[in-house]
Design an enzyme around this catalytic site. Structure first.
Site, PDB file in Angstrom:
ATOM      1  N   LYS A   1       0.841  -1.202   0.000  1.00 27.51           N
ATOM      2  CA  LYS A   1       0.000   0.000   0.000  1.00 27.51           C
ATOM      3  C   LYS A   1       0.873   1.249   0.000  1.00 27.51           C
ATOM      4  CE  LYS A   1      -3.635   2.375   2.571  1.00 27.51           C
ATOM      5  NZ  LYS A   1      -4.596   2.344   3.697  1.00 27.51           N
TER       6      LYS A   1
ATOM      7  N   GLY B   1      -4.698  -1.838   5.162  1.00 27.99           N
ATOM      8  CA  GLY B   1      -3.912  -2.967   4.654  1.00 27.99           C
ATOM      9  C   GLY B   1      -4.514  -4.307   5.003  1.00 27.99           C
TER      10      GLY B   1
ATOM     11  N   LYS C   1      10.154  -0.747  13.527  1.00 27.58           N
ATOM     12  CA  LYS C   1      10.712  -0.474  12.193  1.00 27.58           C
ATOM     13  C   LYS C   1      11.822   0.578  12.296  1.00 27.58           C
ATOM     14  CE  LYS C   1       6.373  -1.195   9.579  1.00 27.58           C
ATOM     15  NZ  LYS C   1       5.358  -0.506   8.732  1.00 27.58           N
TER      16      LYS C   1
ATOM     17  N   GLU D   1      -3.926  -6.582  15.067  1.00 27.64           N
ATOM     18  CA  GLU D   1      -3.425  -5.270  14.623  1.00 27.64           C
ATOM     19  C   GLU D   1      -4.555  -4.235  14.683  1.00 27.64           C
ATOM     20  OE1 GLU D   1      -1.702  -4.077  10.456  1.00 27.64           O
ATOM     21  OE2 GLU D   1       0.000  -4.684  11.719  1.00 27.64           O
TER      22      GLU D   1
HETATM   23  O1  F6P Z   1       2.251  -4.274   9.912  1.00 24.58           O
HETATM   24  C1  F6P Z   1       2.244  -2.922   9.620  1.00 24.58           C
HETATM   25  C2  F6P Z   1       1.708  -2.722   8.216  1.00 24.58           C
HETATM   26  O2  F6P Z   1       1.602  -1.363   7.948  1.00 24.58           O
HETATM   27  C3  F6P Z   1       0.362  -3.408   7.992  1.00 24.58           C
HETATM   28  O3  F6P Z   1      -0.707  -2.668   8.492  1.00 24.58           O
HETATM   29  C4  F6P Z   1       0.372  -3.571   6.499  1.00 24.58           C
HETATM   30  O4  F6P Z   1      -0.583  -4.511   6.058  1.00 24.58           O
HETATM   31  C5  F6P Z   1       1.812  -4.036   6.277  1.00 24.58           C
HETATM   32  O5  F6P Z   1       2.589  -3.307   7.233  1.00 24.58           O
HETATM   33  C6  F6P Z   1       2.337  -3.834   4.882  1.00 24.58           C
HETATM   34  O6  F6P Z   1       2.207  -2.489   4.532  1.00 24.58           O
HETATM   35  P1  F6P Z   1       2.313  -2.097   2.954  1.00 24.58           P
HETATM   36  O7  F6P Z   1       1.139  -2.757   2.276  1.00 24.58           O
HETATM   37  O8  F6P Z   1       2.257  -0.612   2.920  1.00 24.58           O
HETATM   38  O9  F6P Z   1       3.614  -2.637   2.449  1.00 24.58           O
END
Ligand code: F6P
Length: 512
Positions: A198, A253, A480, A339
């Site tokens: 995303k 997500g 992170k 989550e």
């Molecule tokens: O785990 C944190 C998170 O932001 C989730 O909410 C999301 O599904 C995942 O990381 C991956 O995020 P992205 O689709 O932006 O790579």
């Protein structure tokens, strides 16, 4: 609401010595404590919730404003207040009418993206999309993590009986082993790589995407697809616009399998089956929006969760699908539930007044019976179990095995409730352990859509009752950030500012 919480706890105290089995002295117990929706049945009668408790729980839901918040969500209000966003994954499966976000109907764009996905999937499945060398694309590697992986990976396994498209492999972990294992049996000349993110910034996904780009070599230009909300970043990565499938930021997500993130599932089973999946989700939406709370499956599943988490004080719940093709569902529901509701402050920023999201775990049955059911039956912790079972399997020649699967599923919920007395204490099972059972006709794209939407809305209702924002995830940021800061220390940087454990571990892990 405080008085309702008190009355609920009083109900529990007053019935503490009553066994669940005793509730079945009422011949109507099952009929009263089960509910149906479009062919699916939820049995929550093997719980300690009695009629007075349910009445109070329904009152709790009303006083928490579940109906108003539900209607606000479907109406596109910005209920995700910390990110100032609407929550409209339901629009991706909407089958009727407009959905307005800031006064604009988003359905034309939703539908055009779904059509683009369908055209692409059909072309690839029919061999009309060629690899760089002019040959066919015969397999797919989908790179993503969290909601950009768990949904499609769960869905492809769940609908394995309908999988007539290319082989789909999933890569998510930043551990090089994951891409290595996924790619070692794949031919880069025949493979499409999907980069699903995303934000298009997640370090695991972007690192694996770079590795995949190198692995594709000459194919990188024409054999990569991006799925994202960040179209500027997909362009910077070098993926042509006609191979990018975008979606709006009001799709969370962990709620995104219904849209472009679900492309691997559409490639596997085809656009028509994917449409059935959407229809199942929409059917559950309609049930959630219009069924009276007392018959409302997501609401009743949520209230069972509240009863177990907040009144019975059970800190975890086990999801036990008796369906091998749903073996990835517990992992999917871990993100969806934990989550969303693993939160400690309420919408107003104050600490929550009640315990919130339980630890969600589980495994497909019957395998779990040979792993952790000992604890479920004789452990010192009570774990409410959520069983799932289909009336019919996909293997008619093995019907006797599906009968055994059903017998095991029903036996486990009965055994947990009944228990077993024995003169030898180590043989006795205390019983009186609660469970619910979700029974569905067959694991089809439609019922998979119903199941996923059911759990989405169950999480939503629990979150409303706890007064939390189920749609942000600020808690994942700290790890992170610290990982990014640690990386240079692994490459010889100065670790003096770190704690003794981190310094010691850095030394122990210094591979030179
Ligand atoms: O785990 C944190 C998170 O932001 C989730 O909410 C999301 O599904 C995942 O990381 C991956 O995020 P992205 O689709 O932006 O790579």
């Amino acid at each position: 609401m405080d008085s309702i919480w008190r009355m609920l706890r009083a109900n529990r105290a007053a019935s503490a010595d009553r066994r669940i089995m005793a509730l079945f002295d009422d011949p109507m117990r099952f009929a009263d404590f089960s509910t149906s929706a479009d062919g699916m049945l939820l049995d929550y009668s093997k719980t300690s919730m009695d009629k007075d408790a349910r009445k109070l729980l329904l009152q709790l839901a009303r006083e928490a404003g579940v109906e108003a918040r539900r209607d606000a969500m479907f109406a596109g209000e910005k209920i995700n207040i910390s990110e100032n966003r609407a929550v409209l994954h339901t629009a991706l499966r909407n089958q009727s009418g407009a959905v307005l976000v800031e006064g604009r109907d988003v359905m034309p764009e939703v539908r055009s993206t779904l059509a683009r996905m369908g055209d692409f999937a059909t072309a690839l499945r029919q061999g009309e999309i060629k690899a760089a060398d002019g040959g066919p694309i015969t397999e797919v590697i989908s790179i993503g993590i969290g909601g950009s992986d768990l949904g499609p990976a769960m869905g492809v396994k769940a609908l394995g009986a309908y999988h007539d498209g290319p082989k789909i492999r999933f890569v998510s972990n930043i551990d090089g082993a994951h891409f290595t294992e996924a790619s070692k049996r794949a031919d880069p000349a025949r493979t499409l790589v999907i980069v699903a993110s995303k934000t298009f910034t997640t370090i695991e996904t972007m690192t694996n995407a770079e590795t995949a780009k190198k692995w594709l070599g000459a194919g990188a230009e024409s054999q990569m697809v991006a799925i994202s909300s960040a179209l500027d970043k997909t362009a910077d990565f070098g993926i042509p616009a006609d191979r990018v499938f975008g979606f709006a930021d009001w799709v969370g997500g962990r709620y995104s399998v219904w849209g472009p993130i679900g492309l691997p599932l559409m490639l596997a089973v085809g656009p028509e089956r994917f449409a059935e999946f959407l229809a199942g989700g929409h059917a559950m939406d309609q049930h959630f929006r219009h069924a009276p709370l007392s018959e409302n499956m997501p609401v009743l599943l949520a209230l069972t969760g509240i009863w177990h988490r907040n009144i019975c004080d059970y800190p975890t719940r086990a999801v036990l699908p008796y369906d091998q093709r749903l073996s990835r569902l517990p992992a999917y529901l871990q993100q969806l539930d934990m989550e969303s509701n693993g939160k400690r402050v309420a919408l107003d920023g104050a600490p929550v007044s009640q315990p919130t999201g339980p630890v969600v775990w589980g495994q497909a049955g019957t395998n779990g019976q040979h792993a952790f059911y000992q604890l479920l039956h004789q452990g010192s912790n009570v774990v409410p179990c959520e069983f799932m079972i289909a009336a019919e399997g996909h293997e008619p020649a093995l019907k006797h095995q599906h009968d055994l699967l059903k017998a095991n599923c029903l036996a486990q919920s009965e055994a947990l409730m009944r228990g077993k007395q024995s003169r030898a204490p180590y043989r006795a099972c205390p019983g009186n352990r609660p469970s619910t059972t979700l029974a569905y006709p067959k694991l089809t794209p439609f019922t998979l859509g119903q199941i996923i939407a059911l759990y989405e809305h169950r999480v939503f209702v629990e979150g409303v009752i706890w007064g939390i924002n189920s749609f942000d995830q600020w808690g994942v940021e700290l790890g992170k950030e610290m990982a990014t800061a640690l990386l240079p220390l692994l490459q010889g940087g100065d670790s003096s500012g770190k704690d003794g454990s981190t310094i010691g571990l850095l030394k122990a892990l210094d591979a030179g």
